[in-house]
Design a protein around this motif. Structure first.
Motif, PDB file in Angstrom:
ATOM      1  N   ARG A  42       0.824  -1.208   0.000  1.00  0.00           N
ATOM      2  CA  ARG A  42       0.000   0.000   0.000  1.00  0.00           C
ATOM      3  C   ARG A  42       0.860   1.259   0.000  1.00  0.00           C
ATOM      4  O   ARG A  42       0.593   2.221  -0.697  1.00  0.00           O
ATOM      5  CB  ARG A  42      -0.937  -0.029   1.231  1.00  0.00           C
ATOM      6  CG  ARG A  42      -2.094  -1.013   1.070  1.00  0.00           C
ATOM      7  CD  ARG A  42      -3.166  -0.715   2.097  1.00  0.00           C
ATOM      8  NE  ARG A  42      -2.636  -0.836   3.443  1.00  0.00           N
ATOM      9  CZ  ARG A  42      -2.696  -1.958   4.147  1.00  0.00           C
ATOM     10  NH1 ARG A  42      -3.199  -3.067   3.642  1.00  0.00           N
ATOM     11  NH2 ARG A  42      -2.224  -1.985   5.385  1.00  0.00           N
ATOM     12  N   LEU A  43       1.954   1.181   0.772  1.00  0.00           N
ATOM     13  CA  LEU A  43       2.865   2.343   0.816  1.00  0.00           C
ATOM     14  C   LEU A  43       3.552   2.571  -0.543  1.00  0.00           C
ATOM     15  O   LEU A  43       3.727   3.690  -1.008  1.00  0.00           O
ATOM     16  CB  LEU A  43       3.934   2.124   1.911  1.00  0.00           C
ATOM     17  CG  LEU A  43       3.433   2.193   3.357  1.00  0.00           C
ATOM     18  CD1 LEU A  43       4.542   1.815   4.324  1.00  0.00           C
ATOM     19  CD2 LEU A  43       2.896   3.587   3.672  1.00  0.00           C
ATOM     20  N   ALA A  44       3.926   1.432  -1.219  1.00  0.00           N
ATOM     21  CA  ALA A  44       4.611   1.554  -2.536  1.00  0.00           C
ATOM     22  C   ALA A  44       3.688   2.134  -3.580  1.00  0.00           C
ATOM     23  O   ALA A  44       4.096   2.965  -4.415  1.00  0.00           O
ATOM     24  CB  ALA A  44       5.113   0.178  -2.958  1.00  0.00           C
ATOM     25  N   LEU A  45       2.416   1.673  -3.551  1.00  0.00           N
ATOM     26  CA  LEU A  45       1.459   2.216  -4.532  1.00  0.00           C
ATOM     27  C   LEU A  45       1.250   3.713  -4.324  1.00  0.00           C
ATOM     28  O   LEU A  45       1.178   4.503  -5.274  1.00  0.00           O
ATOM     29  CB  LEU A  45       0.137   1.450  -4.418  1.00  0.00           C
ATOM     30  CG  LEU A  45       0.152  -0.006  -4.942  1.00  0.00           C
ATOM     31  CD1 LEU A  45      -1.185  -0.709  -4.615  1.00  0.00           C
ATOM     32  CD2 LEU A  45       0.388   0.002  -6.445  1.00  0.00           C
ATOM     33  N   ARG A  46       1.144   4.080  -3.037  1.00  0.00           N
ATOM     34  CA  ARG A  46       0.953   5.519  -2.773  1.00  0.00           C
ATOM     35  C   ARG A  46       2.184   6.331  -3.215  1.00  0.00           C
ATOM     36  O   ARG A  46       2.069   7.419  -3.780  1.00  0.00           O
ATOM     37  CB  ARG A  46       0.675   5.690  -1.274  1.00  0.00           C
ATOM     38  CG  ARG A  46       0.304   7.142  -0.935  1.00  0.00           C
ATOM     39  CD  ARG A  46      -0.285   7.280   0.457  1.00  0.00           C
ATOM     40  NE  ARG A  46       0.626   6.835   1.498  1.00  0.00           N
ATOM     41  CZ  ARG A  46       0.445   5.746   2.224  1.00  0.00           C
ATOM     42  NH1 ARG A  46      -0.610   4.963   2.038  1.00  0.00           N
ATOM     43  NH2 ARG A  46       1.311   5.418   3.160  1.00  0.00           N
ATOM     44  N   ARG A  47       3.383   5.740  -2.983  1.00  0.00           N
ATOM     45  CA  ARG A  47       4.622   6.452  -3.385  1.00  0.00           C
ATOM     46  C   ARG A  47       4.724   6.570  -4.906  1.00  0.00           C
ATOM     47  O   ARG A  47       5.143   7.586  -5.438  1.00  0.00           O
ATOM     48  CB  ARG A  47       5.856   5.685  -2.841  1.00  0.00           C
ATOM     49  CG  ARG A  47       7.172   6.318  -3.177  1.00  0.00           C
ATOM     50  CD  ARG A  47       7.296   7.689  -2.546  1.00  0.00           C
ATOM     51  NE  ARG A  47       8.590   8.276  -2.842  1.00  0.00           N
ATOM     52  CZ  ARG A  47       8.877   9.537  -2.656  1.00  0.00           C
ATOM     53  NH1 ARG A  47       7.943  10.367  -2.164  1.00  0.00           N
ATOM     54  NH2 ARG A  47      10.078  10.000  -2.929  1.00  0.00           N
ATOM     55  N   GLU A  48       4.295   5.467  -5.573  1.00  0.00           N
ATOM     56  CA  GLU A  48       4.340   5.476  -7.051  1.00  0.00           C
ATOM     57  C   GLU A  48       3.420   6.566  -7.600  1.00  0.00           C
ATOM     58  O   GLU A  48       3.784   7.293  -8.530  1.00  0.00           O
ATOM     59  CB  GLU A  48       3.935   4.102  -7.601  1.00  0.00           C
ATOM     60  CG  GLU A  48       3.988   4.026  -9.112  1.00  0.00           C
ATOM     61  CD  GLU A  48       3.590   2.658  -9.631  1.00  0.00           C
ATOM     62  OE1 GLU A  48       3.546   2.491 -10.870  1.00  0.00           O
ATOM     63  OE2 GLU A  48       3.316   1.756  -8.797  1.00  0.00           O
ATOM     64  N   ALA A  67       2.804  11.780 -10.253  1.00  0.00           N
ATOM     65  CA  ALA A  67       2.276  13.145 -10.203  1.00  0.00           C
ATOM     66  C   ALA A  67       3.403  14.168 -10.253  1.00  0.00           C
ATOM     67  O   ALA A  67       3.310  15.197 -10.938  1.00  0.00           O
ATOM     68  CB  ALA A  67       1.425  13.313  -8.939  1.00  0.00           C
ATOM     69  N   ALA A  68       4.506  13.869  -9.532  1.00  0.00           N
ATOM     70  CA  ALA A  68       5.652  14.792  -9.531  1.00  0.00           C
ATOM     71  C   ALA A  68       6.295  14.874 -10.914  1.00  0.00           C
ATOM     72  O   ALA A  68       6.696  15.933 -11.380  1.00  0.00           O
ATOM     73  CB  ALA A  68       6.662  14.344  -8.473  1.00  0.00           C
ATOM     74  N   LEU A  69       6.401  13.678 -11.571  1.00  0.00           N
ATOM     75  CA  LEU A  69       6.999  13.651 -12.924  1.00  0.00           C
ATOM     76  C   LEU A  69       6.152  14.446 -13.908  1.00  0.00           C
ATOM     77  O   LEU A  69       6.666  15.212 -14.720  1.00  0.00           O
ATOM     78  CB  LEU A  69       7.137  12.198 -13.390  1.00  0.00           C
ATOM     79  CG  LEU A  69       7.689  12.007 -14.804  1.00  0.00           C
ATOM     80  CD1 LEU A  69       9.092  12.589 -14.899  1.00  0.00           C
ATOM     81  CD2 LEU A  69       7.711  10.515 -15.151  1.00  0.00           C
ATOM     82  N   GLU A  70       4.860  14.279 -13.836  1.00  0.00           N
ATOM     83  CA  GLU A  70       3.957  15.008 -14.746  1.00  0.00           C
ATOM     84  C   GLU A  70       4.065  16.511 -14.503  1.00  0.00           C
ATOM     85  O   GLU A  70       4.074  17.328 -15.437  1.00  0.00           O
ATOM     86  CB  GLU A  70       2.537  14.523 -14.549  1.00  0.00           C
ATOM     87  CG  GLU A  70       1.544  15.139 -15.514  1.00  0.00           C
ATOM     88  CD  GLU A  70       1.842  14.791 -16.957  1.00  0.00           C
ATOM     89  OE1 GLU A  70       1.534  15.587 -17.861  1.00  0.00           O
ATOM     90  OE2 GLU A  70       2.452  13.694 -17.185  1.00  0.00           O
ATOM     91  N   SER A  71       4.165  16.850 -13.228  1.00  0.00           N
ATOM     92  CA  SER A  71       4.314  18.270 -12.898  1.00  0.00           C
ATOM     93  C   SER A  71       5.624  18.826 -13.444  1.00  0.00           C
ATOM     94  O   SER A  71       5.672  19.939 -13.981  1.00  0.00           O
ATOM     95  CB  SER A  71       4.241  18.445 -11.372  1.00  0.00           C
ATOM     96  OG  SER A  71       4.476  19.795 -11.018  1.00  0.00           O
ATOM     97  N   ALA A  72       6.719  18.011 -13.338  1.00  0.00           N
ATOM     98  CA  ALA A  72       8.028  18.453 -13.875  1.00  0.00           C
ATOM     99  C   ALA A  72       7.974  18.614 -15.378  1.00  0.00           C
ATOM    100  O   ALA A  72       8.555  19.545 -15.950  1.00  0.00           O
ATOM    101  CB  ALA A  72       9.111  17.467 -13.460  1.00  0.00           C
TER     102      ALA A  72
END
Length: 784
Positions: A32-38, A43-48
């Protein structure tokens, strides 16, 4: 015991199950933590990515707003990555890809070396990893013309790639101004140095083409005699035009070039195909790939036509105010070049014509008036035709009794119009005579008789009805009466203006010849009496010649040796009697007086004046013991006395001490003596000269002392030596006389014999035009 063993196994199973449960719970938590991190990373990559796209857009927008031309290349492959809007506008393309495909990566779209694509790549590869470099470069614009730019090249990163950025400022106008200034200065230097016109014209065409974009220029020079323009130039376009239109008539409707020459005004043809002045020449325009032309006449400072400068364009267009101003500047330089060349040519031609006219005058003055008169006059006229490159010359004489003009001689070979007597103009009818006066320039100045004039068919000696130049020969005493006229036809159309001026001078000579001939014809009725008188006169002249020649030592052939001195003299009159003299007088004091003189006139008057001069010279030299200044002053005053005819004599006197060699010289307007030495080059002895003897009373003559060293030779002479002519009309001159000083003079004939032989060989069979006198002084020295 068995019951005890089962209990531990159960505990272990339970523990294992618990551990597995714990592991499962932990794994699910980690997933669950990995999915949330992914999701957070996506989202960060798209923003970049959104921020990068915005940054790149801002960068391109910023580069497009730059006033400079910006080109970005891949650092490794030099592929064009970006071109701002200024670059696209400069080259005339819509995208960097199109610009790269059609210009940057096409070698044939670049200017020649050192601005080729290969040169450009070499320059970019010279850039180091850091730093920048600057260079002026020329690119090819959308109109095919070169565009100068000031380029800055540096390394950069563009859209994540290593790149090189080129920033260029358009300096084309500045560069063109500098190139134009260099060409203009070169043209001015060439004009001053006398470089050929064709070379100057090529530079002027380049200057015009720099100033007038998308133009090809050509210059046509006006030939006044032929009344047409000759196309010139060494460029490819000029050669193509000249091969198709080598000659253009200076007439309205003969292209814009001929029309500009005819009207002396600017002619602009915005579209050659639709312009009536290019009718019949449109095919030539198509072959040359031109559709517009602007022709500007080139005029001299007097407004006379010199040529036409034309600017051709492949597209229809009209010149604006700036183009007209630039063209005017080029036209001014062209006018200066042609006028300077014409001035130089005219100056050389004037010097040549001056010599020619002087020699022709000698010929005409010496024309015999007998049976050979016409043949000799015709031969002289043939020389005039050849010298000035004319078509023909005819001399017409007026018959006062019949009231007609007849052709005396002509150089034309047309058998229908030329005969020994020639056709008559007029037949005593007053109306024809008045018509002749009216149409043949009653003011007495040269004028053209055209085919529309009633006189033209009578004096035109060719089948071509070209204009005939009419030169009136007025009576000296009565200007309103004509003794004849000269008709001249050019080889082409008109006679050059400077040639007309020379023909006027020749006309005055011919007038004198005709007057002399008339005088002879008037006296022909008393021929028998004249013949008797002539024989008597010849006898008297023969006696006079003998008497005159007896007045000079040796009767014209003199040689005297005294100690270490040899004095020789030779006199040959041009006629029965002449005005030259020489004298050698030895005095008791040991001096010897040597003199050579030349009386201003010729013939009997000169002979009488010469006799008087010789007699007085002998008396005064002996009376004053050879004091040259006293002798010259007294001789001058005696010759001035009762000299109503204003005759005079030039003379050079030398008093020599035959023991020491000391000498004094006195020059009364005579030629400088020639000094010859075995240890130095021959030279003319510069003596301060007084006026000729017999012109002004109470004149003081300067005297110069100069020792005649042993081994030196002196030659004194009259101007009949330097002004002697050969059969080709060449003058002996000072240079030939000076060159005789370099020749060996040993042998029985000595210096005088060598000089006399060379002079006679030069004259050959040519008639002697003046009296000739030579006198030489040779100081042998001791033991010679």
């Amino acid at each position: 015991m068995p019951g005890n063993l089962g209990h531990p196994v159960s505990l272990m199973s339970i523990a294992l199950i618990a551990i597995l449960v714990l592991i499962y719970i932990s794994v699910r938590k980690d997933r669950r933590l990995a999915l949330r991190r992914e999701k957070e990373l996506v989202a960060a990559l798209e923003s970049a990515r959104r921020r990068l796209r915005s940054s790149l857009s801002d960068t391109r927008s910023m580069l497009n707003q730059e006033a400079s031309v910006i080109l970005v290349f891949d650092r490794q492959t030099l592929t064009l990555l970006f071109a701002n809007q200024q670059a696209l506008d400069l080259f005339g393309y819509n995208s960097a890809a199109e610009l790269s495909d059609k210009v940057i990566m096409r070698p044939d779209a670049w200017q020649p070396h050192p601005f080729s694509l290969l040169d450009f790549e070499r320059w970019m590869n010279q850039l180091k990893a850091s730093g920048s470099q600057r260079k002026e470069w020329i690119f090819t614009g959308q109109d095919g013309q070169g565009i100068w730019t000031d380029c800055y090249l540096a390394n950069t990163v563009f859209e994540g790639k290593t790149a090189r950025i080129l920033s260029a400022n358009n300096i084309n106008r500045y560069k063109m101004d500098r190139i134009a200034d260099v060409i203009r200065n070169r043209v001015l230097t060439s004009i001053n140095a006398g470089v050929s016109l064709e070379s100057i014209f090529d530079s002027l065409c380049k200057l015009a083409e720099i100033r007038l974009k998308d133009s090809r220029c050509q210059i046509a020079v006006f030939d006044q005699q032929r009344n047409h323009l000759e196309t010139m130039g060494a460029s490819r376009f000029a050669k193509d035009l000249r091969s198709r239109l080598p000659i253009i008539a200076a007439r309205y409707g003969e292209t814009s070039i001929g029309t500009a020459a005819y009207t002396k005004n600017r002619v602009v043809c915005e579209s050659i195909r639709d312009d009536h002045r290019w009718q019949g020449y449109t095919q030539i325009a198509e072959q040359l790939d031109v559709d517009a032309v602007w022709s500007e006449p080139v005029l001299d400072h007097k407004g006379q036509l010199l040529g036409v400068l034309s600017a051709f364009s492949s597209v229809p267009k009209k010149p604006d105010g700036e183009a007209i101003e630039e063209m005017t500047s080029v036209v001014s330089l062209m006018s200066l070049a042609i006028e300077r060349q014409k001035w130089r040519s005219n100056l050389e031609a004037a010097a040549s014509s001056e010599r020619f006219i002087r020699q022709l005058g000698v010929e005409l003055v010496n024309l015999a008036t007998g049976e050979t008169f016409k043949n000799q006059l015709r031969a002289s006229l043939h020389r005039v035709v050849a010298h000035y490159e004319l078509g023909s010359i005819s001399v017409w004489e007026h018959d006062d009794t019949a009231k007609v003009f007849t052709q005396l001689v002509s150089t034309s070979k047309n058998p229908e119009t030329v005969s020994e007597t020639g056709p008559a103009v007029g037949s005593g009818n007053q109306s024809i005579e008045e018509n002749f006066v009216l149409n043949a320039s009653s003011k007495g100045t040269p004028d053209y008789i055209t085919s529309q004039d009633p006189l033209h068919p009578h004096i035109c000696v060719s089948s071509d009805p070209k204009p005939v130049l009419f030169i009136p020969l007025d009576n000296i005493e009565q200007q309103d009466l004509r003794i004849g006229f000269i008709s001249v036809q050019s080889q082409f159309m008109f006679v050059a203006q400077e040639t007309i001026e020379h023909l006027q001078v020749i006309g005055t000579m011919v007038r004198t010849v005709l007057l002399n001939r008339r005088l002879v014809q008037t006296l022909s009725q008393a021929m028998e009496t004249e013949q008797i008188a002539r024989k008597k006169l010849e006898g008297e002249l023969s006696v006079a010649r003998s008497i005159q020649m007896a007045m000079v030592p040796g009767a014209g052939q003199f040689k005297e040796k005294y100690r270490n001195w040899t004095i020789e003299a030779w006199l040959q009159p041009a006629k029965a009697v002449g005005g030259d003299l020489y004298e050698f007088i030895r005095l008791p004091s040991g001096k010897a007086i040597v003199a050579v003189g030349d009386v201003s006139d010729k013939g009997a008057p000169a002979a009488l004046f010469m006799a008087k001069t010789v007699s007085l010279l002998n008396l005064l030299v002996r009376s004053h013991d050879g004091d040259l200044q006293t002798v010259a002053n007294a001789l001058n005053n005696e010759l001035c006395r009762s000299n109503d005819s204003c005759m005079f004599v030039t003379m050079i006197l030398c008093a020599i001490d035959l023991t020491t060699g000391n000498a004094t010289w006195l020059n009364a307007g005579h030629n400088a003596p020639l000094e010859i030495s075995s240890i130095a080059a021959p030279r003319f002895v510069e003596l301060e000269s007084g006026p000729p003897l017999g012109l002004y009373e109470d004149v003081s003559y300067p005297v110069k002392s100069a020792r005649i060293e042993p081994g030196k030779k002196i030659s004194m002479y009259s101007d009949g030596v330097t002004e002697a002519f050969n059969a080709r009309g060449e003058e002996f001159g000072d240079d030939r006389l000076l060159s005789l000083g370099f020749r060996p003079h040993a042998g029985p004939d000595g210096l005088l014999g060598v000089m006399r032989q060379h002079l006679l060989d030069f004259i050959g069979g040519a008639p002697q035009s003046d009296d000739i006198t030579l006198l030489t002084i040779h100081h042998h020295g001791q033991g010679s």
